[in-house]
Design an enzyme around this catalytic site. Sequence first.
Site, PDB file in Angstrom:
ATOM      1  N   SER A 148       0.849  -1.123   0.104  1.00  0.00           N
ATOM      2  CA  SER A 148       0.057   0.078   0.039  1.00  0.00           C
ATOM      3  C   SER A 148       0.937   1.219   0.178  1.00  0.00           C
ATOM      4  O   SER A 148       2.101   1.141   0.412  1.00  0.00           O
ATOM      5  CB  SER A 148      -0.872  -0.032   1.163  1.00  0.00           C
ATOM      6  N   TYR A 161      -1.130  -0.604  10.387  1.00  0.00           N
ATOM      7  CA  TYR A 161      -1.430  -1.059   9.108  1.00  0.00           C
ATOM      8  C   TYR A 161      -0.391  -0.972   8.181  1.00  0.00           C
ATOM      9  O   TYR A 161       0.210  -1.689   7.407  1.00  0.00           O
ATOM     10  CB  TYR A 161      -2.457  -0.581   8.575  1.00  0.00           C
TER      11      TYR A 161
HETATM   12  N1  LIG Z   1      -8.967  -0.270  -0.864  1.00  0.00           N
HETATM   13  C1  LIG Z   1      -7.818   0.406  -0.983  1.00  0.00           C
HETATM   14  O1  LIG Z   1      -8.153   1.548  -0.987  1.00  0.00           O
HETATM   15  C2  LIG Z   1      -6.520  -0.234  -0.513  1.00  0.00           C
HETATM   16  C3  LIG Z   1      -5.457   0.566  -0.871  1.00  0.00           C
HETATM   17  C4  LIG Z   1      -3.957   0.080  -0.626  1.00  0.00           C
HETATM   18  C5  LIG Z   1      -4.183  -1.474  -0.473  1.00  0.00           C
HETATM   19  N2  LIG Z   1      -5.130  -2.028  -0.425  1.00  0.00           N
HETATM   20  C6  LIG Z   1      -5.013  -3.779  -0.097  1.00  0.00           C
HETATM   21  O2  LIG Z   1      -5.429  -4.251  -0.793  1.00  0.00           O
HETATM   22  C7  LIG Z   1      -5.964  -5.386  -0.188  1.00  0.00           C
HETATM   23  C8  LIG Z   1      -7.619  -5.698  -0.706  1.00  0.00           C
HETATM   24  O3  LIG Z   1      -8.171  -4.427  -0.078  1.00  0.00           O
HETATM   25  P1  LIG Z   1      -9.678  -4.246  -0.217  1.00  0.00           P
HETATM   26  O4  LIG Z   1     -10.007  -2.715  -0.109  1.00  0.00           O
HETATM   27  O5  LIG Z   1     -10.505  -4.861  -1.575  1.00  0.00           O
HETATM   28  O6  LIG Z   1     -10.309  -5.278   1.012  1.00  0.00           O
HETATM   29  P2  LIG Z   1     -11.872  -5.771   1.185  1.00  0.00           P
HETATM   30  O7  LIG Z   1     -11.983  -5.884   2.714  1.00  0.00           O
HETATM   31  O8  LIG Z   1     -12.751  -5.299   0.277  1.00  0.00           O
HETATM   32  O9  LIG Z   1     -11.468  -7.371   0.798  1.00  0.00           O
HETATM   33  C9  LIG Z   1     -10.533  -8.072   1.548  1.00  0.00           C
HETATM   34  C10 LIG Z   1     -10.921  -9.552   1.190  1.00  0.00           C
HETATM   35  O10 LIG Z   1      -9.940 -10.332   2.070  1.00  0.00           O
HETATM   36  C11 LIG Z   1     -10.506 -11.304   2.755  1.00  0.00           C
HETATM   37  N3  LIG Z   1      -9.707 -11.886   4.046  1.00  0.00           N
HETATM   38  C12 LIG Z   1      -9.606 -10.960   5.101  1.00  0.00           C
HETATM   39  N4  LIG Z   1      -8.891 -11.706   5.853  1.00  0.00           N
HETATM   40  C13 LIG Z   1      -8.664 -12.877   5.249  1.00  0.00           C
HETATM   41  C14 LIG Z   1      -8.275 -14.227   6.053  1.00  0.00           C
HETATM   42  N5  LIG Z   1      -7.712 -14.047   7.103  1.00  0.00           N
HETATM   43  N6  LIG Z   1      -8.205 -15.052   5.325  1.00  0.00           N
HETATM   44  C15 LIG Z   1      -8.937 -15.109   4.001  1.00  0.00           C
HETATM   45  N7  LIG Z   1      -9.478 -14.176   3.532  1.00  0.00           N
HETATM   46  C16 LIG Z   1      -9.282 -12.986   4.267  1.00  0.00           C
HETATM   47  C17 LIG Z   1     -11.916 -10.665   3.042  1.00  0.00           C
HETATM   48  O11 LIG Z   1     -12.920 -11.596   3.326  1.00  0.00           O
HETATM   49  C18 LIG Z   1     -12.377 -10.002   1.762  1.00  0.00           C
HETATM   50  O12 LIG Z   1     -12.835 -10.702   0.687  1.00  0.00           O
HETATM   51  C19 LIG Z   1      -5.791  -5.471   1.356  1.00  0.00           C
HETATM   52  O13 LIG Z   1      -4.359  -6.084   1.331  1.00  0.00           O
HETATM   53  C20 LIG Z   1      -5.469  -4.081   1.487  1.00  0.00           C
HETATM   54  O14 LIG Z   1      -4.536  -3.614   2.474  1.00  0.00           O
HETATM   55  C21 LIG Z   1      -6.403  -1.712  -0.279  1.00  0.00           C
END
Ligand SMILES: NC(=O)c1ccc[n+]([C@@H]2O[C@H](COP(=O)([O-])OP(=O)(O)OC[C@H]3O[C@@H](n4cnc5c(N)ncnc54)[C@H](O)[C@@H]3O)[C@@H](O)[C@H]2O)c1
Length: 269
Positions: A148, A161
């Site tokens: 991130s 985080y």
């Molecule tokens: N959304 C953003 O703005 C953003 C920005 C930078 C990085 N990220 C990173 O991108 C990735 C996805 O983010 P997102 O916003 O789509 O999140 P989200 O919460 O919408 O989706 C995350 C998914 O991971 C699954 N998950 C969580 N813990 C788990 C576990 N222990 N075992 C199995 N599955 C698990 C959840 O059930 C969900 O389906 C993450 O790593 C997040 O840190 C997101």
Amino acid sequence: MEKKWIDLTGRIVIVTGGSMGIGEAIVEDLKNCGAKTAIFDMAEPKPEALDDNTMFIKLDIRNKSEVEAAVAQVVERFGTVDALVNNAGVTRPRILVDYYKERPEYELSEEDFDFLVSINEKGTFLVSQAVTRVMLEKGKGVIVNMSSEAGLRGSVGHSCYAATKAAVHSFTQSWGKELGKFGIRVLGIAPGILDRTPANNDEKYRAQAYGRGMGTDVKPEQFFKNYKTSIPLGRPGHLSEVADVICYLISDHASYLTGITIPVGGGKD
Ligand SMILES: NC(=O)c1ccc[n+]([C@@H]2O[C@H](COP(=O)([O-])OP(=O)(O)OC[C@H]3O[C@@H](n4cnc5c(N)ncnc54)[C@H](O)[C@@H]3O)[C@@H](O)[C@H]2O)c1
């Protein structure tokens, strides 16, 4: 017939956290490029996401035996694993100390710390280890780790985080160096502000706003009203724009890239 620039026909790709948010967009994009995918997630994907070339395994990436069994199931069904996208991750905006003395629940607790580290770091390690064993046998593979922007630069109210995402970036650097000689490339991706996903809910915005001294009544629109000035491209990124970079990194077009994390943040510092 249309020729795709990114052609992943027949590649077997595991996507953790592929049931929703960015992971769902990654699975869709991979499928459009011809890949077969395995979704590893605690939550069920939408039924329409599954077909003959898309399998789902319910698991917790923190559980080593569940992870090993799931990887074995993918090999049994599809024959191998060509790529892994370590996308599953969690966020909880927390400040080190409750400076404003109104919301002790937004102070980083030991439980918050363990939760973030166990999923973002330990989960990434466990799935990577199990998949690398398969890739080693054939001397080829790609691992893409979801870091991130916060992990590369730090973030107010997000220190834990951000630290886990810095660790993910560090895994990419070290594993890139470690696994290159075995034909395995390891890459990272560091998105900035994106279109809303289930992770970016109102509670997250409240906690984040509080941590930045903006109180708790700030609406998401107000919170990000400086998009146009803070992001050179003037808008949040689309999930598909993250997914497109991942498809490229997995493809042979990126065959000389390893050990680096690519920021996908519209030019934001
Ligand atoms: N959304 C953003 O703005 C953003 C920005 C930078 C990085 N990220 C990173 O991108 C990735 C996805 O983010 P997102 O916003 O789509 O999140 P989200 O919460 O919408 O989706 C995350 C998914 O991971 C699954 N998950 C969580 N813990 C788990 C576990 N222990 N075992 C199995 N599955 C698990 C959840 O059930 C969900 O389906 C993450 O790593 C997040 O840190 C997101």
